[in-house]
Design an enzyme around this catalytic site. Structure first.
Site, PDB file in Angstrom:
ATOM      1  N   GLU D  51      64.600 -24.354 -15.451  1.00 43.54           N
ATOM      2  CA  GLU D  51      65.808 -24.727 -16.186  1.00 43.54           C
ATOM      3  C   GLU D  51      65.626 -24.678 -17.704  1.00 43.54           C
ATOM      4  O   GLU D  51      66.600 -24.730 -18.438  1.00 43.54           O
ATOM      5  CB  GLU D  51      66.308 -26.110 -15.745  1.00 43.54           C
ATOM      6  CG  GLU D  51      65.359 -27.243 -16.086  1.00 43.54           C
ATOM      7  CD  GLU D  51      65.689 -28.539 -15.352  1.00 43.54           C
ATOM      8  OE1 GLU D  51      66.460 -28.533 -14.391  1.00 43.54           O
ATOM      9  OE2 GLU D  51      65.137 -29.568 -15.760  1.00 43.54           O
ATOM     10  N   SER D  52      64.395 -24.558 -18.172  1.00 46.57           N
ATOM     11  CA  SER D  52      64.167 -24.428 -19.612  1.00 46.57           C
ATOM     12  C   SER D  52      64.689 -23.107 -20.152  1.00 46.57           C
ATOM     13  O   SER D  52      64.691 -22.895 -21.361  1.00 46.57           O
ATOM     14  CB  SER D  52      62.671 -24.555 -19.918  1.00 46.57           C
ATOM     15  OG  SER D  52      61.936 -23.616 -19.150  1.00 46.57           O
TER      16      SER D  52
END
Lengths: 256, 286, 286, 256
Positions: D51-52
């Site tokens: 998700e980064s």
């Protein structure tokens, strides 16, 4: 210093309105010419943004399209088109939007959509493009346009982009738009600014050699003149030289 | 995963008559070679989508490929009108063309919403703009926190997106650089996608960390067509052929002249014709 | 236009007691040096905003800087709890901490909406999630075209955004590379912004065309603090100090130990202390 | 081949569920371990997304955080976090989401928010993070979690992320969610899959050496077993070797 054309006077007068710290959203054609002239003369810090996504671009020749390679190559960076319209324009990051028009009324409302009825037009124009949201999202709007009674009309056929609506505080009251709207109109004959109360475009400066009659003949409404009307200062040598060199470089580049 | 196909096979397999087709490229990287192939394959009834229907759509409309167009600015930038586009709308030649007209902000937001899987885009737009009165695809919602009225338009999710890009890797990933426009959004929002590229490279090892890349699994078909954006351009490869854009004004002005030009240069041509533009222009971006 | 200031002057001029402050950096480029300066200047009543309030907010909360926090995941990633954060919420130490809890998707969309100048973000989220029942800042709208119910949250427009970046040019433009998180959105949505950077360079001449850059006129103050992200990291400069993240679990576990550590390392320190991390780690990204 | 731990069996069983053409949204910890093991063994084409913003990343050591430098350096490219959640997750581009939980119920609903009352919690957990939208936007959800009667509960204290709701077609009917939801639960004791009708998690495979009684003791509801329950195949030599090497590299890197 009378050795210049009316079009040159128009571009130069438009360029002068831009300030060194402006962030300017630039349309193709006359706005682009004026904005780059400003950057190359009195406003070297002027930030130019084109809707193709190019931020802080410094083209050496004028682009033919809104997304010529020149714009990207000389930009600080280039963002996607959704980002440009969402973060930069709608985000309120632009101080001045520069628009042209096919038809314009006395309140700076603009038509670039159709001549005639929308569903059965006499002429279909290119359309709004970025203009409807440029007109409402930028801090203020400069309009640059050749003056003629065909373009400067009593009633525009279609409201592509909001100016001052029906005048006064209509822009805010009816549409909730808090930006300043059209604050300056530069033509090949004169400069007009909205009356502080009525917001009707009023002649505040006449270009050298132009008569009031000529302005009246080329305006489709009963044009008003401010109490004090200035004479637009002649182009100076630097302005003319830089403008002509820019146009010469551009012509050479585009015919290659 | 992206398949590597010939241009003819890519168009053949991805696009059917009546499809909604978004061919994007904001001045830059316009997929002209793909447009020519669609014309050669005589697709019809297409519902075209494009912010700026310039020469590529003037050609497709003039050759009868389209029934409908969604757009926000229809002209030859810096030159003038699109004669075929205007002839279709004003005179129904070669057939009637229905329009769904928007602003750039609306279409940019609609592409963004399409990529984001949303049913509609919500933005601050069309305030005081009459288009909102004549186009039923422009509605509004109220912010549930402030009450502000915001514009809404349906998300763009085309049947097929067609774009041109600089490079594909052998793995089928695609790189775009420079003016990237709405191409990523068009592809991510579409059911299928065709990408023409300037070249195919072994891998993308030396790219900067935030390069604009469409992974292989977002693309249906890739085909290598050097020069395939001409007369548009490819940053790092060749420059925009502004002289051709100016010349187009005359070519497209009357119906017969247009048809003759298309017959000679498009119907009688092929993707390999584009290679000379890639090389000939030579104006490698500095 | 961005002013170049010392870190103390930058924080002093940009942040007042009671401000809403978004200090962002998604694991990468977390502005730790700036957080320490805020603690040294004893700011209080701050309304903190951050998707992942990790060590930086554990420190600020434990030192009494904050009244309220908006967040979406509060932990020490891969290690465990944030003891000071939890002590504040569960036991009101050193003071009560009000929470405005969201999901990552909600906050990412809210930052996006803030940058886009919208009053709210609209997204497909919180379906079947109980947070929507306990947080009054989660509402919904219906798509005017499909009728689908979509989630809405207020846009994030902080008084001040604080970020760390790799480079500033002398002109005051700022470059971010690698995991860029929500920093651009945080800055564009905020009234004021402070940026600490690893280094100041003459210009950005050799960057790729689509580099992530915040222009000078979007930033209030820039200050050069090499190593200023430690124990977070700066892509291309030094690596994440994972050993410190693990060690923090013990340091912050009890109140006295935490205060002693803060006294020695933060209250008694300064931005120049960070330089050794930038150099010491040495783990230049490959 | 009994020389392995229950945790190793869990990671290996979870890894086996991933297919070579999956696009997997990876959480930190056990999901990351399992997903990378899959990539390094039977599914070299597996695409990992964190998700980064890191797309198609191939870390050599496991990241401690969701945004370690390793993830970006080995990624195809890295996008902003809003883009990750908007275009990639919400855009429906992910085939499998991998989640863990503090509390889980028989229908795969997950709590990672609080133990006790939301406004006066006994323990405040880290919160939902990406999970609420991962749970509904990915094509299907795999859950990996150590089995215990504290975690596998009859009623979760807070619904952080939707599983199958109250079972049956509740997910679609009540919430309009068209994705498949939790389709596999891998623990250190067994593998459970939702019953096709009721959607209640049902044991379909038991790890070698584990008894039904042990599973029942570690489940807070009356656990059901499928009519035919398989024995999970032992870890093979390659799986164990790759997993152990990965963990050894990771331990060395994080203690540096």
């Amino acid at each position: 210093m009378s050795d210049y054309t009316a079009n040159e006077m128009m571009s130069i007068a438009a360029a002068r309105a831009l300030r060194n710290d402006d962030i300017c959203f630039v349309g193709i054609g006359l706005p682009s010419e004026a904005a780059n002239l400003a950057r190359l003369t009195h406003a070297p810090g002027l930030t130019l943004i084109y809707e193709s996504g190019t931020l802080a671009t410094k083209p050496d020749v004028l682009p033919l399209s809104i997304g010529d390679g020149e714009l990207c190559e000389t930009a600080l960076t280039t963002v996607s088109v959704p980002e440009m319209f969402r973060y930069w324009l709608q985000g309120g990051r632009i101080t001045v939007g520069f628009l042209g028009a096919a038809q314009l009324d006395r309140f700076g409302n603009i038509n670039t959509t159709v001549i005639g009825d929308y569903n059965d037009p006499k002429v279909r124009l290119p359309g709004g493009g970025g203009a409807p949201e440029i007109a409402t999202s930028c801090g203020e709007i400069f309009i640059v346009m050749r003056q003629s009674d065909r373009g400067f009309v009593d009633k525009i056929d279609f409201f592509t982009s909001l100016g001052h609506g029906t005048g006064g505080d209509d822009r805010l009251r009816t549409y909730g738009v808090t930006t300043k709207g059209p604050s300056r109109l530069v033509t090949d004959l004169c400069i007009m600014e909205p009356d502080p109360e009525t917001k009707e475009f009023t002649v505040t400066s006449i270009h050298p050699g132009v008569t009031r009659t000529k302005i009246e003949e080329n305006t489709g409404w009963a044009v008003k003149f401010a109490d004090e009307v200035a004479e637009t200062p002649h182009p100076n040598a630097e302005e003319l030289e830089v403008l002509r060199a820019l146009k010469a470089r551009t012509a050479a580049a585009h015919s290659a | 995963m992206a398949e590597f196909l010939s241009l003819a096979d890519a168009i053949e397999s991805a696009i059917s008559d009546g499809d909604s087709v978004a061919m994007e490229g904001f001045t830059h990287l316009i997929p002209h070679a793909a447009g020519h192939e669609i014309i050669r394959q005589r697709r019809s009834g297409l519902r075209l989508i494009r912010m700026t229907p310039d020469i590529i759509y003037d050609q497709m409309i003039g050759m009868g490929c389209a029934d409908r167009i969604m757009y926000s600015w229809g002209g030859n930038p810096g030159v003038g009108s699109l004669h075929r586009f205007r002839d279709a709308i004003q005179n129904g030649w070669p057939g009637p063309l229905e329009i769904d007209e928007h602003s750039h902000a609306a279409m940019a937001n609609a592409y963004d919403a399409g990529a984001a899987g949303l049913p509609c885009a919500v933005f601050r737009g069309y305030r005081g703009a009459q288009l909102a009165e004549v186009n039923p695809n422009i509605k509004s919602i109220n912010c549930p926190f402030t009450g502000e009225k915001l514009a809404a338009v349906p998300a763009i999710r085309a049947d097929v997106a067609v774009i041109h890009a600089q490079k594909a890797s052998r793995n089928g990933d695609v790189l775009l650089e420079g003016i990237v426009g709405v191409q990523k959004e068009a592809v991510l929002g579409a059911k299928r996608s065709v990408v023409t590229v300037e070249e195919i490279v072994d891998d993308f090892a030396d790219l900067p960390p935030n390069a604009v890349i469409l992974p292989s699994w977002t693309i249906s078909a890739i085909t290598c067509v050097p020069g395939g954006a001409h007369p548009s351009y490819a940053h790092g490869y060749y420059s925009r052929d502004n002289a051709f854009y100016k010349a187009w004004d005359e070519i497209a002005r009357d119906r017969d002249g247009f048809r003759a030009w298309m017959q000679e240069h498009v119907i009688g041509g092929g993707p390999e014709d584009f290679a000379r533009h890639g090389k000939a222009a030579g104006g490698v971006a500095s």
